[in-house]
Design an enzyme around this catalytic site. Structure first.
Site, mmCIF file in Angstrom:
data_model
loop_
_atom_site.group_PDB
_atom_site.id
_atom_site.type_symbol
_atom_site.label_atom_id
_atom_site.label_comp_id
_atom_site.label_asym_id
_atom_site.label_seq_id
_atom_site.Cartn_x
_atom_site.Cartn_y
_atom_site.Cartn_z
ATOM 1 N N ARG A 183 0.806 -1.140 -0.074
ATOM 2 C CA ARG A 183 -0.031 -0.015 0.074
ATOM 3 C C ARG A 183 0.676 1.348 0.068
ATOM 4 O O ARG A 183 0.640 2.046 -0.852
ATOM 5 C CB ARG A 183 -0.770 0.000 1.222
ATOM 6 C CG ARG A 183 -2.141 -0.735 0.819
ATOM 7 C CD ARG A 183 -2.601 -1.268 2.469
ATOM 8 N NE ARG A 183 -1.742 -2.223 2.594
ATOM 9 C CZ ARG A 183 -1.634 -3.643 2.454
ATOM 10 N NH1 ARG A 183 -2.944 -4.009 1.809
ATOM 11 N NH2 ARG A 183 -0.708 -4.494 2.933
ATOM 12 N N ARG A 202 11.286 3.433 3.864
ATOM 13 C CA ARG A 202 10.985 2.818 4.808
ATOM 14 C C ARG A 202 12.013 1.873 5.358
ATOM 15 O O ARG A 202 12.739 1.492 4.456
ATOM 16 C CB ARG A 202 9.979 1.726 4.240
ATOM 17 C CG ARG A 202 9.327 0.769 5.232
ATOM 18 C CD ARG A 202 8.061 -0.054 4.935
ATOM 19 N NE ARG A 202 6.945 0.830 5.179
ATOM 20 C CZ ARG A 202 5.866 0.123 5.051
ATOM 21 N NH1 ARG A 202 5.644 -1.041 4.773
ATOM 22 N NH2 ARG A 202 4.523 0.764 5.366
HETATM 23 N N1 CP Z 1 -0.293 0.052 5.853
HETATM 24 C C1 CP Z 1 0.683 -0.373 5.423
HETATM 25 O O1 CP Z 1 1.814 0.196 5.808
HETATM 26 O O2 CP Z 1 0.973 -1.399 4.366
HETATM 27 P P1 CP Z 1 2.033 -2.014 3.672
HETATM 28 O O3 CP Z 1 2.964 -2.661 4.691
HETATM 29 O O4 CP Z 1 1.535 -2.748 2.445
HETATM 30 O O5 CP Z 1 2.637 -0.662 2.986
#
Ligand code: CP
Length: 310
Positions: free
Chosen positions: A60, A110
């Site tokens: 996401r 991230r």
């Molecule tokens: N909500 C969220 O951070 O999903 P992902 O880990 O898929 O980015």
């Protein structure tokens, strides 16, 4: 209202003022209108290059940032640790400095380590957006969660929100606590005592270990995934037992005789923390959260881009 954020980087909700969040919401409202037009693109970031640097898996967040950047006409480069020279022993700083040498203005990162984006912004000139650092913060997730509630209710003042599940390992939980409180909501966390941080009440949140009492108290339930990949020991006997005591299902909600708004940041473990009859119900805003994520990330990037030093 000021038309500029009080920060040069988005590292965490803790650093934002209520005015910053209001400005992000107003800007996201405008971008939502853009996203509903036949031509969903604006030229706002035409001279800006953004690197999405992901050292941890994501569906996401990564797609949503990339789409937001493209809708704003930024130039975009993507980096995944799994297929990079990090595998050959390169450090975080060397990796990012090499990306920046290619004249990148902003970095969306991230990382599994708490504080990685804070470290980065002390060493590089580019503006940094934290897309999740370990168990610490996930600011754009909390902004899209609270923006979704603001779109539904108009104001969060006095709303009662329970965050359910693995609070101990969740960056979404901490960022949501900060965002909800800044916007005037009351916050409760609910889960087994092993998955609730010992001193969390010091943040001014209520604590419950009883899901039925927590659901009876709240207007909104934000249900989190059990983060098995971050758990270094066993925090509960089995997923089946967790689902029995803390899983949110239709039977539980039907007993309440009131309507609760259901949220989940994803990814969902259906049948564990939430059943399909709740996740896919008319009271669930899970896919609206995802939709709003693009507008919120467009707003964050647009507002931070005015701070880029060329
Ligand atoms: N909500 C969220 O951070 O999903 P992902 O880990 O898929 O980015």
């Amino acid at each position: 209202m000021s038309d500029s954020l009080s920060v040069n980087h988005l590292l965490g909700i803790k650093d934002l003022s209520k005015q910053d969040i209001d400005l992000i919401f107003t800007t996201a409202d405008n971008f939502k209108d853009v996203l509903n037009r036949p031509i969903k693109k604006v030229p706002s970031l035409r001279d800006i290059t953004i690197a999405n640097v992901f050292f941890e898996n994501s569906t996401r967040t990564r797609l949503s940032f990339e789409l937001a950047e493209k809708r704003l006409s930024a130039d975009v480069v993507n980096f995944s640790a799994g297929s990079s020279s990090v595998k050959k022993g390169e450090t975080l700083l060397d990796t990012v400095n090499n990306i920046l040498a290619m004249k990148v203005d902003m970095v969306v990162m991230r990382h599994a380590s708490v504080g990685a984006p804070h470290f980065l912004c002390r060493h590089i000139k580019a503006n940094v957006v934290n897309a999740g650092d370990g168990t610490h913060e996930h600011p754009t997730q909390a902004l899209l969660d609270t923006f979704s509630l603001y779109r539904k209710f108009g104001s969060l003042e006095g709303k009662k929100v329970v965050i359910v599940g693995d609070i101990l390992h969740s960056r979404v939980a901490l960022s949501n606590v900060f965002a909800l409180q800044k916007l005037g909501a009351e916050v409760m966390v609910c889960g087994p005592s092993t998955l609730i941080p010992k001193h969390i009440h010091e943040l001014g949140v209520k604590v419950s270990h009883n899901i039925d009492q927590a659901l009876a108290w709240c207007d909104v339930a934000n249900i989190l995934r059990i983060q098995l990949e971050r758990q270094k020991m066993s925090y509960f006997p089995s997923l089946r037992e967790y689902a029995m005591f803390f899983g949110v299902n239709k039977e539980r909600l039907d007993r309440l005789n009131k309507e609760i708004t259901i949220m989940h940041p994803g990814p969902i473990n259906r049948g564990v923390e939430i059943n399909s009859d709740v996740a896919d119900s008319e009271h669930s805003i899970i896919l609206e959260q995802v939709e709003n994520g693009v507008a919120v990330r467009m707003a964050v990037l647009y507002l931070l881009a005015s701070k880029v030093k060329h």
